[in-house]
Design a protein around this motif. Structure first.
Motif, mmCIF file in Angstrom:
data_model
loop_
_atom_site.group_PDB
_atom_site.id
_atom_site.type_symbol
_atom_site.label_atom_id
_atom_site.label_comp_id
_atom_site.label_asym_id
_atom_site.label_seq_id
_atom_site.Cartn_x
_atom_site.Cartn_y
_atom_site.Cartn_z
ATOM 1 N N ASP A 46 0.836 -1.204 0.000
ATOM 2 C CA ASP A 46 0.000 0.000 0.000
ATOM 3 C C ASP A 46 0.876 1.261 0.000
ATOM 4 O OD1 ASP A 46 -2.405 -1.474 0.071
ATOM 5 O OD2 ASP A 46 -2.408 -1.499 2.277
ATOM 6 N N PHE A 47 1.958 1.237 0.773
ATOM 7 C CA PHE A 47 2.860 2.397 0.805
ATOM 8 C C PHE A 47 3.562 2.579 -0.541
ATOM 9 C CE2 PHE A 47 2.542 2.313 5.482
ATOM 10 C CZ PHE A 47 2.328 3.668 5.706
ATOM 11 N N ALA A 48 3.853 1.488 -1.226
ATOM 12 C CA ALA A 48 4.466 1.595 -2.554
ATOM 13 C C ALA A 48 3.494 2.270 -3.526
ATOM 14 C CB ALA A 48 4.878 0.211 -3.063
ATOM 15 N N GLU A 49 2.206 1.893 -3.427
ATOM 16 C CA GLU A 49 1.182 2.545 -4.256
ATOM 17 C C GLU A 49 1.052 4.021 -3.901
ATOM 18 O OE1 GLU A 49 -2.613 0.543 -4.358
ATOM 19 O OE2 GLU A 49 -1.630 -1.407 -4.538
ATOM 20 N N LEU A 50 1.086 4.349 -2.605
ATOM 21 C CA LEU A 50 1.002 5.745 -2.163
ATOM 22 C C LEU A 50 2.161 6.543 -2.732
ATOM 23 C CD1 LEU A 50 -0.038 7.232 1.144
ATOM 24 C CD2 LEU A 50 2.286 7.667 0.441
ATOM 25 N N LYS A 51 3.356 5.967 -2.711
ATOM 26 C CA LYS A 51 4.560 6.649 -3.235
ATOM 27 C C LYS A 51 4.380 6.977 -4.713
ATOM 28 C CE LYS A 51 9.584 6.104 -3.588
ATOM 29 N NZ LYS A 51 9.909 6.399 -4.947
ATOM 30 N N GLN A 52 3.862 6.014 -5.452
ATOM 31 C CA GLN A 52 3.672 6.233 -6.889
ATOM 32 C C GLN A 52 2.573 7.264 -7.138
ATOM 33 O OE1 GLN A 52 2.891 2.647 -9.048
ATOM 34 N NE2 GLN A 52 3.013 3.642 -11.042
ATOM 35 N N ALA A 53 1.452 7.153 -6.390
ATOM 36 C CA ALA A 53 0.319 8.059 -6.610
ATOM 37 C C ALA A 53 0.637 9.499 -6.217
ATOM 38 C CB ALA A 53 -0.901 7.565 -5.837
ATOM 39 N N THR A 54 1.461 9.684 -5.191
ATOM 40 C CA THR A 54 1.743 11.033 -4.682
ATOM 41 C C THR A 54 3.090 11.569 -5.151
ATOM 42 O OG1 THR A 54 2.724 10.154 -2.665
ATOM 43 C CG2 THR A 54 0.354 10.663 -2.608
ATOM 44 N N ARG A 55 3.882 10.733 -5.869
ATOM 45 C CA ARG A 55 5.242 11.090 -6.297
ATOM 46 C C ARG A 55 6.088 11.509 -5.084
ATOM 47 N NH1 ARG A 55 1.604 13.178 -9.556
ATOM 48 N NH2 ARG A 55 1.834 15.333 -8.901
ATOM 49 N N MET A 56 5.916 10.780 -3.996
ATOM 50 C CA MET A 56 6.636 11.064 -2.752
ATOM 51 C C MET A 56 8.074 10.588 -2.866
ATOM 52 S SD MET A 56 5.589 9.949 1.147
ATOM 53 C CE MET A 56 4.282 11.132 1.315
ATOM 54 N N LYS A 57 8.988 11.366 -2.315
ATOM 55 C CA LYS A 57 10.404 10.982 -2.285
ATOM 56 C C LYS A 57 10.568 9.765 -1.383
ATOM 57 C CE LYS A 57 12.040 15.695 -2.982
ATOM 58 N NZ LYS A 57 12.823 16.801 -2.415
ATOM 59 N N THR A 58 11.570 8.949 -1.702
ATOM 60 C CA THR A 58 11.797 7.701 -0.961
ATOM 61 C C THR A 58 12.038 7.958 0.521
ATOM 62 O OG1 THR A 58 12.717 6.725 -2.968
ATOM 63 C CG2 THR A 58 13.196 5.599 -0.887
ATOM 64 N N GLY A 59 12.843 8.951 0.864
ATOM 65 C CA GLY A 59 13.116 9.268 2.269
ATOM 66 C C GLY A 59 11.867 9.741 2.993
ATOM 67 N N HIS A 60 11.046 10.521 2.288
ATOM 68 C CA HIS A 60 9.794 10.979 2.892
ATOM 69 C C HIS A 60 8.840 9.816 3.119
ATOM 70 C CE1 HIS A 60 10.392 15.387 1.348
ATOM 71 N NE2 HIS A 60 11.220 15.056 2.338
ATOM 72 N N LEU A 61 8.817 8.872 2.183
ATOM 73 C CA LEU A 61 7.963 7.697 2.346
ATOM 74 C C LEU A 61 8.413 6.874 3.554
ATOM 75 C CD1 LEU A 61 5.664 5.932 1.240
ATOM 76 C CD2 LEU A 61 7.424 4.631 0.013
ATOM 77 N N ALA A 62 9.736 6.704 3.713
ATOM 78 C CA ALA A 62 10.249 5.942 4.859
ATOM 79 C C ALA A 62 9.844 6.619 6.167
ATOM 80 C CB ALA A 62 11.769 5.809 4.754
#
Length: 145
Positions: A46-62
């Motif tokens: 789900d977090f991987a999908e959120l990262k793609q949908a929001t174009r979130m940076k990897t560090g911000h996602l972590a």
């Protein structure tokens, strides 16, 4: 099913701001990530999908994943324990009242026509000693029992 409710979205905005991720607030609303409880329970996929949908940076996602999983919605506090009432205050009994009466000696017979009901004799009497004080008979009897 429509736009995010204002209260739920306010909670997401506050959560993102507390974690210095407020730049993502608008995209979270646009993509439907508007529920903190759901965010907390999201899987890695789900977090991987959120990262793609929001174009979130990897560090911000972590950071988001770590903080979301450590975030707990406040639970209502349990009511305070009910304490028994304190026992009634036990005071010692009051001392018995003292009965003080002066002793009077009749020096002469009172004159006729004078009122006889006087609490303190005035004419024809003389106090022969200091008042004697003692506990009343009923009080001293109950005290000795």
């Amino acid at each position: 099913l429509g736009r995010a409710t204002p209260l739920r979205m306010e909670a997401i905005v506050a959560f993102l701001a507390d974690n210095h991720l407020e730049a993502y607030a608008e995209i979270f609303e646009e993509t439907g990530y508007d529920d903190l409880a759901f965010l907390r329970e999201m899987s890695d996929a789900d977090f991987a999908e959120l990262k793609q949908a929001t174009r979130m940076k990897t560090g911000h996602l972590a950071k988001l994943r770590s903080r979301a999983r450590g975030f707990h919605l406040p639970l209502p506090l349990p009511p305070p324990p009910q304490l028994p009432p304190p026992p009634p205050l036990q005071l010692p009994p009051p001392p018995p009242p003292l009965k003080c009466e002066p002793e009077w000696t009749l020096l002469a017979e009172p004159q006729a026509g004078r009122a006889q009901a006087q609490s303190v004799p005035s004419e024809g009497f003389s106090r022969t000693s200091a008042p004697s004080c003692s506990a009343s008979a009923s009080a001293s009897a109950s005290a000795s029992a």
